[in-house]
Write an enzyme that holds these catalytic residues in place. Structure first.
Site, mmCIF file in Angstrom:
data_model
loop_
_atom_site.group_PDB
_atom_site.id
_atom_site.type_symbol
_atom_site.label_atom_id
_atom_site.label_comp_id
_atom_site.label_asym_id
_atom_site.label_seq_id
_atom_site.Cartn_x
_atom_site.Cartn_y
_atom_site.Cartn_z
ATOM 1 N N LYS A 44 40.546 -33.915 0.801
ATOM 2 C CA LYS A 44 41.265 -34.686 1.823
ATOM 3 C C LYS A 44 42.463 -35.391 1.202
ATOM 4 O O LYS A 44 42.531 -35.568 -0.023
ATOM 5 C CB LYS A 44 40.318 -35.703 2.452
ATOM 6 C CG LYS A 44 39.792 -36.752 1.478
ATOM 7 C CD LYS A 44 38.665 -37.588 2.080
ATOM 8 C CE LYS A 44 38.126 -38.602 1.074
ATOM 9 N NZ LYS A 44 36.943 -39.297 1.588
ATOM 10 N N ARG A 145 29.683 -47.204 9.086
ATOM 11 C CA ARG A 145 31.045 -46.736 9.364
ATOM 12 C C ARG A 145 30.902 -45.636 10.410
ATOM 13 O O ARG A 145 30.443 -45.892 11.514
ATOM 14 C CB ARG A 145 31.692 -46.278 8.046
ATOM 15 C CG ARG A 145 33.201 -46.304 8.060
ATOM 16 C CD ARG A 145 33.804 -45.978 6.689
ATOM 17 N NE ARG A 145 33.538 -44.608 6.253
ATOM 18 C CZ ARG A 145 33.991 -44.078 5.115
ATOM 19 N NH1 ARG A 145 34.710 -44.826 4.282
ATOM 20 N NH2 ARG A 145 33.731 -42.837 4.789
ATOM 21 N N TYR A 279 63.823 -58.372 -9.394
ATOM 22 C CA TYR A 279 63.825 -59.331 -8.278
ATOM 23 C C TYR A 279 62.947 -60.544 -8.564
ATOM 24 O O TYR A 279 61.813 -60.409 -9.013
ATOM 25 C CB TYR A 279 63.291 -58.662 -7.016
ATOM 26 C CG TYR A 279 64.151 -57.533 -6.493
ATOM 27 C CD1 TYR A 279 65.518 -57.692 -6.286
ATOM 28 C CD2 TYR A 279 63.579 -56.309 -6.180
ATOM 29 C CE1 TYR A 279 66.285 -56.652 -5.799
ATOM 30 C CE2 TYR A 279 64.345 -55.261 -5.687
ATOM 31 C CZ TYR A 279 65.708 -55.441 -5.494
ATOM 32 O OH TYR A 279 66.459 -54.422 -5.010
ATOM 33 N N MET A 327 61.247 -50.915 -5.212
ATOM 34 C CA MET A 327 60.962 -49.728 -4.406
ATOM 35 C C MET A 327 61.088 -48.434 -5.218
ATOM 36 O O MET A 327 60.271 -47.533 -5.101
ATOM 37 C CB MET A 327 61.899 -49.668 -3.199
ATOM 38 C CG MET A 327 61.566 -48.522 -2.251
ATOM 39 S SD MET A 327 62.681 -48.406 -0.849
ATOM 40 C CE MET A 327 62.319 -49.911 0.029
HETATM 41 C C1 LIG Z 1 35.941 -39.075 0.558
HETATM 42 C C2 LIG Z 1 34.563 -38.674 0.881
HETATM 43 C C3 LIG Z 1 33.733 -38.098 -0.100
HETATM 44 C C4 LIG Z 1 34.144 -37.985 -1.546
HETATM 45 O O1 LIG Z 1 33.963 -39.241 -2.170
HETATM 46 P P1 LIG Z 1 34.162 -39.382 -3.754
HETATM 47 O O2 LIG Z 1 33.624 -40.731 -4.067
HETATM 48 O O3 LIG Z 1 35.636 -39.273 -3.989
HETATM 49 O O4 LIG Z 1 33.409 -38.281 -4.363
HETATM 50 C C5 LIG Z 1 32.484 -37.634 0.286
HETATM 51 N N1 LIG Z 1 32.077 -37.749 1.558
HETATM 52 C C6 LIG Z 1 32.831 -38.329 2.516
HETATM 53 C C7 LIG Z 1 32.302 -38.446 3.890
HETATM 54 C C8 LIG Z 1 34.079 -38.815 2.219
HETATM 55 O O5 LIG Z 1 34.834 -39.387 3.159
#
Ligand SMILES: *Cc1c(COP(=O)(O)O)cnc(C)c1O
Length: 402
Positions: A44, A145, A279, A327
């Protein structure tokens, strides 16, 4: 070494070199750690900033049989990639009403369903597509969640079985996600496992026959064999980073960081003592010194919170972001050294050239290494190296990284 973009020595403002041999070795290490489970490479968010397609291909070459994404769009882009085997399973889990369910069904994605609204939408899309959807029911075993609460589980299971009997869905998986797997011994871990067993048991009693049951992310894959079930979903460990320093270092787990972020010094100059830098003048030179200009900033994902603390290797020495990270650029005090303009400044990498790691930047910015690599911006070119068909290049044989 094979490159897929500009050669590593080309003078770029900045570059994120992605070592696909390291990624393949990490995938093999993770497979060896969870020998009874299939490996899902979580790619992802553009593979945590490493480039989704190339990382997905490398992970599959090294034995991952599943790919995981958050959004359906990310998953559909993987399915459209001709470089991936057509039978690789691709799962996505973050849906909103009106999402591309029909495309997902037609692309043979495994889609996560946490509630009745999603089951209704996916069933309808499957009806229109004229083929069953691969559905994985997600249980909220305590993360709070996404996922279905235990109280709502019987209804979701019953309706999913009904849709399965009607030929609209195939329940391919039952799954959940940990809240505190990166804190060994946290009481929620055992509680979530107990709850997961209960919710699995209930669904199976009712007649669900999942291909895969899974709950383990990277920390659980690394430290909790009892959580491996049929499949482990690894993200951060695949990229060679430890999920948390308390758990152990990447080296402790036999993992190698995949991303090296470097930049070419854009200016080196001598300045007098008492000179304000960047800055707000939060840094003032303590005496006559030299300053180096590092041409990356928060627009490139360098955290502004690491102003005054972020480490950089220049000319074999660790230097620190002097004053504010802006930036597009920040400054390091070179303490009188005069490296040539264009010299390499390494922000982070595996650490074996003495450079800082993404974990060092995480500590400097008060965050986690996940955020450091994931936020490196699109203005920084990814240079993929060691992209090897079947991972057969020298030194990358069986056993590497174990
Ligand atoms: C991002 C994610 C993972 C991977 O998590 P890591 O700690 O990076 O291995 C696994 N399952 C779900 C549902 C996630 O959102």
């Amino acid at each position: 070494m094979r490159e897929t973009a500009t050669a590593p020595t080309a003078p770029l403002r900045a570059r994120a070199e992605i070592d696909l041999a390291a990624l393949r070795a990490n995938a093999r290490t993770l497979r060896a750690l969870a020998p009874g489970a299939a490996l899902m490479a979580v790619v992802k968010s553009d593979a945590y900033g490493h480039g989704a397609l190339r990382c997905a291909r490398a992970a599959v070459e090294a034995g991952a049989s599943w790919l995981g994404t958050a959004t359906p769009e990310e998953a559909l882009a993987l399915r459209a990639d001709a470089g991936l085997p057509a039978d690789v399973r691709i799962m996505c889990w973050l849906w909103t009403p009106g999402g591309p369910w029909r495309e997902a069904v037609e692309a043979d994605l495994d889609v996560s369903v946490s509630g009745m609204w999603a089951l209704r939408e996916v069933s309808e899309a499957a009806g229109e597509a004229g083929r069953p959807a691969r559905v994985q029911l997600k249980a909220d075993t305590g993360l709070g969640r996404n996922g279905c609460q235990p109280a709502d589980w019987p209804e979701l299971v019953r309706e999913a079985l009904r849709a399965e009997a009607a030929g609209l869905v195939r329940i391919t998986g039952l799954w959940s996600h940990f809240a505190c797997a990166d804190e060994p011994g946290h009481p929620s871990i055992a509680a979530q496992l107990t709850r997961f067993h209960e919710m699995l048991g209930y669904a199976e009693e009712q007649g669900v026959r999942p291909e895969v049951r899974h709950i383990a992310n990277s920390p659980a894959t690394l430290t909790l064999p009892e959580a491996h079930f049929d499949l482990v979903r690894t993200g951060i460990a695949l990229y060679g980073l430890s999920p948390s320093p308390e758990l152990g270092s990447a080296t402790d787990f036999g993992l190698r960081p995949v991303m090296t972020l470097s930049a070419s010094l854009a200016l080196v100059k001598r300045v007098p003592g008492g000179h304000g830098v960047s800055y707000g003048h939060h840094y003032v030179t303590p005496g006559e010194t030299t300053l180096g200009l590092v041409p990356v900033g928060y627009a490139d994902g360098i955290p502004r919170h690491a102003s005054g603390t972020g480490p950089v290797l220049v000319g074999g020495k660790w230097r620190t972001a002097a004053g504010r990270i802006a930036m597009d650029q920040f400054v390091v005090d070179l303490g009188g050294d005069e490296p040539e303009v264009g010299s390499e400044a390494v922000l982070f990498g595996p650490g074996d050239r003495g450079e800082p790691t993404a974990e060092d930047w995480a500590q400097a910015a008060g965050t986690i290494a996940y955020e450091i690599v994931t936020r490196i911006g699109t203005r920084v070119p990814r240079v993929h190296v060691n992209e090897g068909p079947s991972g057969q290049e020298p030194g990358d044989g069986p056993g590497t990284g174990d």
